[in-house]
Design an enzyme around this catalytic site. Structure first.
Site, mmCIF file in Angstrom:
data_model
loop_
_atom_site.group_PDB
_atom_site.id
_atom_site.type_symbol
_atom_site.label_atom_id
_atom_site.label_comp_id
_atom_site.label_asym_id
_atom_site.label_seq_id
_atom_site.Cartn_x
_atom_site.Cartn_y
_atom_site.Cartn_z
ATOM 1 N N HIS A 1 39.645 34.832 47.453
ATOM 2 C CA HIS A 1 40.461 35.658 46.471
ATOM 3 C C HIS A 1 41.203 36.521 47.434
ATOM 4 O O HIS A 1 40.724 37.017 48.618
ATOM 5 C CB HIS A 1 39.582 36.313 45.662
ATOM 6 C CG HIS A 1 38.758 35.695 44.321
ATOM 7 N ND1 HIS A 1 38.354 36.375 43.467
ATOM 8 C CD2 HIS A 1 38.407 34.350 44.623
ATOM 9 C CE1 HIS A 1 37.638 35.050 42.712
ATOM 10 N NE2 HIS A 1 37.936 34.216 43.244
ATOM 11 N N GLU B 1 41.663 39.824 47.360
ATOM 12 C CA GLU B 1 41.017 40.871 47.795
ATOM 13 C C GLU B 1 39.808 40.659 48.880
ATOM 14 O O GLU B 1 39.706 41.353 49.870
ATOM 15 C CB GLU B 1 40.220 41.600 46.598
ATOM 16 C CG GLU B 1 41.083 41.655 45.295
ATOM 17 C CD GLU B 1 41.427 40.826 44.340
ATOM 18 O OE1 GLU B 1 41.346 41.073 43.041
ATOM 19 O OE2 GLU B 1 41.037 39.499 44.647
ATOM 20 N N CYS C 1 37.601 40.662 40.305
ATOM 21 C CA CYS C 1 36.432 40.112 39.637
ATOM 22 C C CYS C 1 34.994 40.778 40.319
ATOM 23 O O CYS C 1 35.080 41.468 41.283
ATOM 24 C CB CYS C 1 36.343 38.501 40.199
ATOM 25 S SG CYS C 1 36.015 38.064 41.679
ATOM 26 N N CYS D 1 34.664 40.387 44.084
ATOM 27 C CA CYS D 1 35.496 41.255 44.871
ATOM 28 C C CYS D 1 35.329 42.735 44.579
ATOM 29 O O CYS D 1 35.418 43.451 45.665
ATOM 30 C CB CYS D 1 37.014 41.019 44.456
ATOM 31 S SG CYS D 1 37.482 39.339 44.624
#
Length: 157
Positions: A54, A56, A84, A87
């Site tokens: 991801h 992040e 999420c 993260c």
């Protein structure tokens, strides 16, 4: 009180657009320290065939490598989408100062319900970042829905 800066979110949006142009999801993140961008990146899930890449997470990893420290205590994470649980948890483990995000998990769910089909679906875990941050230590500041409309436009990418 932290006042978010449009310039930083615009940089995250540019990273999201770049990720999309390379064939990945249109999600971007930047890490800011002392009012300067340290790291700017987009999602790399498809590009790296790695579900943990991801934007992040990529940004946190790169910032830790750049600074030579797993703790990013003076850093703010800007993300085009609400982080999420993975993260948000990583931001806590990194001891970041805070998170600023644009589009919400609810925005993503609604978009998926309207636009998903059997061959395409947008996977989300419906646990708000605020809930993760409330349970974590240290307590990170959170700025929700910053430049939300601009970030929601990335859904079409």
């Amino acid at each position: 009180m932290y006042l978010p800066v449009p310039y930083f979110m615009k940089a995250a949006i540019l990273e999201a657009q770049e990720a999309s142009s390379k064939g990945d999801y249109a999600i971007g993140a930047v890490i800011v320290r002392d009012r300067e961008i340290l790291i700017a990146t987009g999602n790399r899930i498809k590009l790296d065939n790695d579900p943990t890449q991801h934007a992040e997470i990529v940004a946190i990893r790169r910032a830790s490598q750049l600074l030579g420290n797993r703790h990013l205590e003076d850093c703010i994470l800007y993300a085009t989408h609400e982080p999420c649980p993975m993260c948000a948890g990583a931001a806590i483990w990194a001891r970041m100062k805070g998170i600023v995000y644009g589009a919400t998990i609810e925005d993503m769910i609604q978009y998926s319900q309207r636009n998903g089909n059997h061959s395409w679906s947008w996977r989300t875990i419906d646990i708000p970042a605020s809930l993760i941050l409330e349970k974590g230590e240290p307590r990170l500041l959170l700025v929700k829905e910053f430049m939300r409309d601009e970030c929601k436009r990335l859904f079409r990418s």
